[in-house]
Design a protein around this motif. Structure first.
Motif, PDB file in Angstrom:
ATOM      1  N   LEU A 134       0.926  -1.098  -0.007  1.00  0.00           N
ATOM      2  CA  LEU A 134       0.044  -0.140   0.138  1.00  0.00           C
ATOM      3  C   LEU A 134       0.865   1.366  -0.048  1.00  0.00           C
ATOM      4  N   VAL A 135       2.009   1.138   0.570  1.00  0.00           N
ATOM      5  CA  VAL A 135       2.842   2.035   0.710  1.00  0.00           C
ATOM      6  C   VAL A 135       4.416   1.818   0.438  1.00  0.00           C
ATOM      7  N   GLU A 136       5.109   2.870  -0.034  1.00  0.00           N
ATOM      8  CA  GLU A 136       6.621   2.378  -0.600  1.00  0.00           C
ATOM      9  C   GLU A 136       7.537   2.738   0.569  1.00  0.00           C
ATOM     10  N   GLY A 137       6.917   3.475   1.595  1.00  0.00           N
ATOM     11  CA  GLY A 137       7.770   3.979   2.730  1.00  0.00           C
ATOM     12  C   GLY A 137       7.130   4.559   3.790  1.00  0.00           C
ATOM     13  N   VAL A 138       7.805   4.575   4.936  1.00  0.00           N
ATOM     14  CA  VAL A 138       6.929   4.904   6.412  1.00  0.00           C
ATOM     15  C   VAL A 138       7.964   5.920   6.996  1.00  0.00           C
ATOM     16  N   VAL A 139       7.425   6.908   7.421  1.00  0.00           N
ATOM     17  CA  VAL A 139       8.392   8.220   8.103  1.00  0.00           C
ATOM     18  C   VAL A 139       8.229   7.923   9.576  1.00  0.00           C
ATOM     19  N   CYS A 140       8.963   7.258  10.227  1.00  0.00           N
ATOM     20  CA  CYS A 140       8.950   7.015  11.804  1.00  0.00           C
ATOM     21  C   CYS A 140      10.273   7.529  12.358  1.00  0.00           C
ATOM     22  N   ARG A 167       3.491   6.774  -2.698  1.00  0.00           N
ATOM     23  CA  ARG A 167       2.581   6.309  -1.743  1.00  0.00           C
ATOM     24  C   ARG A 167       3.376   6.230  -0.418  1.00  0.00           C
ATOM     25  N   LEU A 168       2.980   6.863   0.917  1.00  0.00           N
ATOM     26  CA  LEU A 168       3.638   7.121   1.805  1.00  0.00           C
ATOM     27  C   LEU A 168       2.686   6.982   2.890  1.00  0.00           C
ATOM     28  N   LEU A 169       3.157   6.538   4.009  1.00  0.00           N
ATOM     29  CA  LEU A 169       2.924   6.395   5.465  1.00  0.00           C
ATOM     30  C   LEU A 169       3.525   7.364   6.333  1.00  0.00           C
ATOM     31  N   VAL A 170       3.038   8.247   6.931  1.00  0.00           N
ATOM     32  CA  VAL A 170       3.617   9.161   8.187  1.00  0.00           C
ATOM     33  C   VAL A 170       3.158   8.666   9.228  1.00  0.00           C
ATOM     34  N   PRO A 183      14.870  10.612  12.762  1.00  0.00           N
ATOM     35  CA  PRO A 183      13.717  10.379  11.971  1.00  0.00           C
ATOM     36  C   PRO A 183      14.176   9.405  10.724  1.00  0.00           C
ATOM     37  N   VAL A 184      13.496   8.666  10.156  1.00  0.00           N
ATOM     38  CA  VAL A 184      13.946   7.868   9.030  1.00  0.00           C
ATOM     39  C   VAL A 184      12.809   7.533   7.854  1.00  0.00           C
ATOM     40  N   ILE A 185      12.910   7.109   6.793  1.00  0.00           N
ATOM     41  CA  ILE A 185      11.915   6.742   6.012  1.00  0.00           C
ATOM     42  C   ILE A 185      11.949   5.081   5.941  1.00  0.00           C
ATOM     43  N   ALA A 186      11.525   4.506   6.586  1.00  0.00           N
ATOM     44  CA  ALA A 186      11.529   2.901   6.692  1.00  0.00           C
ATOM     45  C   ALA A 186      10.957   2.264   5.412  1.00  0.00           C
TER      46      ALA A 186
END
Ligand code: FAD
Ligand code: SF4
Length: 397
Positions: free
Chosen positions: A108-114, A163-166, A127-130
């Motif tokens: 659903l997403v290519e990366g996750v900001v966490c 497509r991103l999740l934050v 902070p990273v883009i996992a």
């Protein structure tokens, strides 16, 4: 050659330089990127616009005649939930990390900001883009410090990710929503946590030093629904300190000025919010704000058990009594604090009423802080729902 967008010509502010929000800056990370171009409209502490952004994100803003809307924001549904197999080392049961992992695994997403922590310091945010489940798991557990999560935004646009999740707290998400259309994404998902009383890294040390018996071995802490702070130490032991025994006089200046002037405790602009304060002890509190949030929660429905939210007790007198006590920095002797903790746990507010207790206590405190320190901001900075909450109480001058 494609021409640069206006923000791409802007330059990130230098690390350590004074931020446009001055002492109210929460170090959300926006100004560490070329999106600083939008700071005057986007910063949560310069331009409060929760109502407008709720309308854009959820299709409506809070209904001020509906008490649950006033307190918890726009929502379709609330519940208590917990993972049937909790993630070891997560802040609670790891619902946040589990949703992020599912979203990545299902494409659903290519990366996750966490936010992970640095190798040297378990509480220093990084902070990273996992892009892998391992990188998401490495970000589990709260970093109870101001964290520049949005500092990775420039990398997103440059990477071509669509497509991103934050994952983030209210002030980060307000700025994110304000620049969302500039990010060039096809779909942005936002998974929020409530947030309150955050601190700088130095402030955290002062809090640990004044409150815990062994500050250097703390790996985790939380202000819990039993009116105690729970510290977990490296050796697995738990230490509890009653709220009423905190050294308020020494801790008054520990919280960041941004958090003393924040009225977005419940992360109004996330699609889905995962906290704990509206749920029974040991459970997490879930607020589904819109259809996107529901889709996110559905991804883990086979990993969680649920129960309806409940509400018990009446917080109002306890809140009213705590206002002058906090203002004067009253600290009870430890025996009295423990006794008070036990009594209030037995007869005090529970479930959603506990969440209201916490929201009322923080909003009244913060309203006084803004009134005394930034009177010129009071009218525009305090959202109308917060004014309604504060108006229930008698405040000192
Ligand atoms: P995990 O699976 O352990 O994941 C935690 C996630 O939080 C990670 O993905 C990480 O990226 C993110 N994160 C960690 N630190 C930060 C940070 N500083 N800024 C942004 N993102 C971060 N809930 C309440 O109900 N009431 C509260 O008063 C409350 N206060 C909080 C204060 C802070 C500073 C934070 C960060 C969270 C707070 N929460 C509060 C939320 C709660 O403590 C849990 O984070 C939440 O329930 C998720 O638990 P989990 O086990 O699912 O998270
Ligand atoms: Fe910039 Fe964020 Fe600080 Fe506002 S809170 S000044 S947007 S870094």
């Amino acid at each position: 050659m494609t021409s640069l967008l206006p923000h791409q010509k802007a330059k990130a502010l230098k690390p350590g330089s004074r931020r446009p929000a001055k002492e109210l800056c929460s170090e959300c990370g926006l100004c560490d990127t070329y999106y600083v171009h939008y700071v005057k409209e986007a910063c949560a502490f310069i331009h409060q616009q929760i109502g407008e952004l709720e309308q854009e994100t959820h299709g409506r803003s809070r209904n001020l005649d509906n008490s649950d809307d006033v307190y918890f924001g726009v929502h379709q549904e609330m519940m208590a939930a917990r993972k049937t197999e909790p993630i070891e080392g997560a802040q609670w049961t790891g619902i946040v990390s589990s949703i992020a992992i599912e979203m990545l695994n299902r494409g659903l997403v290519e990366g996750v900001v966490c936010v992970q922590n640095t190798k040297e310091d378990r509480f220093q945010p990084m902070p990273v883009i996992a892009r892998t489940p391992e990188e998401i798991l490495a970000a589990r557990v709260n970093k109870p410090t101001l964290s520049p999560n949005l500092s990775v935004l420039e990398q997103i646009e440059q990477s071509g990710m669509k497509r991103l999740l934050v994952i983030g707290v209210g002030c980060q998400i307000q700025a994110l929503r304000a620049v969302e259309k500039q990010l060039g994404l096809e779909k942005l998902y936002v998974l929020g946590t409530p947030c309150v009383d955050n601190v700088t890294r130095a402030g955290l040390q002062k809090f640990l030093d004044t409150t815990s018996r062994s500050p250097d071995t703390v790996v985790y802490y939380e202000f819990m629904q039993d009116f105690r702070v729970h510290f977990k130490h490296e050796d697995g032991s738990t230490e509890t300190v009653p709220f009423f025994g905190l050294k308020t006089n020494q801790l008054k200046d520990v919280f960041a000025p941004s958090c003393m002037s924040c009225f977005d405790y419940v992360n109004s602009l996330a699609d889905l919010v995962v906290g704990y304060m509206g749920a029974p002890f040991g459970w997490q509190w879930i607020v589904v704000r819109n259809q996107t949030g529901k889709e996110m929660l559905d991804l883990v429905s086979d990993q969680i058990e649920r129960q309806p939210v409940m509400s018990k007790g009446d917080r109002r007198q306890a809140v009213q009594n705590s206002i002058p006590a906090y203002d004067k920095g009253v600290t009870l002797p430890m025996w009295a604090a423990k006794l008070m903790g036990v009594v209030i746990e037995k007869i005090g507010p529970q479930g959603l009423e506990y969440a209201r207790f916490s929201i009322d206590s923080h909003f009244t405190r913060n309203y006084l802080y803004v009134k005394r320190n930034h009177p010129e901001k009071l009218e525009d900075h305090v959202p109308s729902y917060a004014k309604k909450i504060v108006s229930q109480y008698k405040l000192p001058e």
